[in-house]
Design a protein around this motif. Structure first.
Motif, mmCIF file in Angstrom:
data_model
loop_
_atom_site.group_PDB
_atom_site.id
_atom_site.type_symbol
_atom_site.label_atom_id
_atom_site.label_comp_id
_atom_site.label_asym_id
_atom_site.label_seq_id
_atom_site.Cartn_x
_atom_site.Cartn_y
_atom_site.Cartn_z
ATOM 1 N N ARG A 177 36.419 81.664 128.566
ATOM 2 C CA ARG A 177 37.777 81.770 128.047
ATOM 3 C C ARG A 177 37.873 80.942 126.771
ATOM 4 N NH1 ARG A 177 41.504 83.427 131.978
ATOM 5 N NH2 ARG A 177 40.438 84.924 133.351
ATOM 6 N N GLN A 178 38.971 81.064 126.062
ATOM 7 C CA GLN A 178 39.101 80.348 124.800
ATOM 8 C C GLN A 178 39.147 78.833 125.008
ATOM 9 O OE1 GLN A 178 42.465 81.532 122.449
ATOM 10 N NE2 GLN A 178 41.993 80.140 120.758
ATOM 11 N N HIS A 179 39.825 78.394 126.070
ATOM 12 C CA HIS A 179 39.975 76.965 126.283
ATOM 13 C C HIS A 179 39.379 76.500 127.619
ATOM 14 C CE1 HIS A 179 42.558 76.680 122.786
ATOM 15 N NE2 HIS A 179 43.306 77.662 123.265
ATOM 16 N N ALA A 180 38.691 77.375 128.317
ATOM 17 C CA ALA A 180 38.111 76.995 129.608
ATOM 18 C C ALA A 180 36.838 77.787 129.863
ATOM 19 C CB ALA A 180 39.113 77.213 130.739
ATOM 20 N N SER A 198 36.781 72.296 130.712
ATOM 21 C CA SER A 198 37.605 72.431 129.513
ATOM 22 C C SER A 198 36.921 71.756 128.335
ATOM 23 C CB SER A 198 38.991 71.819 129.748
ATOM 24 O OG SER A 198 38.867 70.451 130.092
ATOM 25 N N ARG A 199 37.412 72.009 127.163
ATOM 26 C CA ARG A 199 36.878 71.351 125.968
ATOM 27 C C ARG A 199 37.294 69.885 125.962
ATOM 28 N NH1 ARG A 199 35.539 75.317 121.948
ATOM 29 N NH2 ARG A 199 36.255 77.400 122.540
ATOM 30 N N THR A 217 35.678 68.559 119.254
ATOM 31 C CA THR A 217 36.118 69.002 120.575
ATOM 32 C C THR A 217 35.333 70.243 120.971
ATOM 33 O OG1 THR A 217 38.335 68.135 120.181
ATOM 34 C CG2 THR A 217 38.085 69.730 121.964
ATOM 35 N N GLN A 218 34.638 70.191 122.110
ATOM 36 C CA GLN A 218 33.780 71.289 122.524
ATOM 37 C C GLN A 218 33.572 71.252 124.029
ATOM 38 O OE1 GLN A 218 30.171 69.692 120.391
ATOM 39 N NE2 GLN A 218 29.207 70.113 122.365
ATOM 40 N N PHE A 219 33.004 72.330 124.576
ATOM 41 C CA PHE A 219 32.607 72.329 125.977
ATOM 42 C C PHE A 219 31.411 71.379 126.141
ATOM 43 C CE2 PHE A 219 34.463 76.716 125.734
ATOM 44 C CZ PHE A 219 35.537 76.466 126.584
#
Length: 301
Positions: A177-180, A198-199, A217-219
């Motif tokens: 997902r975009q943020h998960a 999450s990121r 900010t990244q996974f």
């Protein structure tokens, strides 16, 4: 077990090829002692091993061992603290993958036990079991890889060790997902558990080697089609491919690389020319092994 339950003391070194049941042996020891009301302390050399050991915690965290142990070997534990009391009451202190640990760290641990137990005996006369050895070193197999569903990944940060999310744990990416990121834990006591990542902000180390530090900010994951020795410790695999571009450089590495599978027929080795070699020398299908005879002599005593 009779030696552990006796009023005496002793140090035990456990070794053996991958897949013969060392982890099962430890689980049995811990279950037997704790079900009988005894205290057993379990520590590991790296956070990834903590995921496969019940109640596991890194030795640095449990015994307050200094990170720069070469400069200071004094553990930050007073004799009146609750941790010191726990050490004195413990029937067994079990240290997984002890060979991953530096000599200075073991010496700091020895000094701590001697101080707490008021004894000059090795490890203060406490019952301690050290498990040997687990290493592995390999290289990346591709210059550019893309994160996608069903690919293997590895966690880069300690997010929640009690739930299996520790640095070095392997997972399988199930959904992006975009943020998960939805993933499934691949190994350890939490194997098969689905988690959501999450990121988070990650920052490079502030030292001369890395230059100017920066944050992004990244996974907290990266692809994991290959792993290093310290990431494979304690694991038994169905098939093993060893990509050896350079010879091993420490005691036990080659042994562990070749013993990750129960069957020798399931292990394949690719030996490549080293980075620096004489082109006029004829290369052979051989590699160097490193053995410290002092360790073997100590284990034989």
């Amino acid at each position: 077990m009779p030696e552990v339950l006796s009023s005496g003391s002793g140090s035990f070194f456990v070794d053996g090829p991958g897949g013969i049941g060392k982890t099962f042996l430890y689980h049995s020891f811990l279950a037997t002692l704790r079900s009988s009301g005894h205290i057993a302390i379990t520590v590991v050399s790296s956070s990834v091993v903590a995921s496969i050991v019940p109640g596991g915690q890194t030795a640095y965290s449990r015994f307050k061992i200094p990170l720069d142990v070469s400069a200071n070997k004094i553990c930050q534990i007073s004799k009146q603290s609750s941790i010191a009391r726990l050490i004195m009451l413990a029937k067994l202190i079990l240290w997984h993958e002890a060979s991953m640990t530096k000599k200075d760290t073991i010496e700091a641990f020895d000094l701590l036990l001697k101080n707490v137990m008021d004894s000059d005996k090795p490890f203060g006369g406490s019952g301690i079991s050290l498990r040997f050895p687990e290493f592995f070193e390999s290289k990346r197999v591709a210059p550019q890889l893309v994160l996608k569903e069903n690919c293997p990944i590895i966690l880069l940060k300690n997010l929640n060790p009690t739930e299996g999310l520790c640095n070095g744990i392997r997972l399988v990416c199930k959904q992006l997902r975009q943020h998960a990121l939805c993933a499934k834990i691949a190994v350890g006591q939490h194997q098969g558990k689905r988690v959501i990542l999450s990121r988070i902000p990650l920052q490079t180390s502030d030292n001369e080697k890395n230059g100017i530090p920066f944050k992004r900010t990244q996974f907290p994951v990266k692809l994991c089609f290959a792993m290093a020795i310290n990431k494979s410790q304690g694991q038994t695999l169905d098939r093993v491919g060893i990509y050896q571009h350079e010879p091993v450089f420490s005691h036990g590495q080659l042994y562990v690389a070749l013993s990750r599978s129960k069957m020798a027929s399931a292990v394949k080795v690719l030996i490549m020319p080293p980075t620096f070699y004489d082109a006029n020398i004829v290369l052979e299908s051989k590699t160097m092994n490193v053995v410290y005879r002092e360790i073997l002599e100590l284990a034989a005593k």
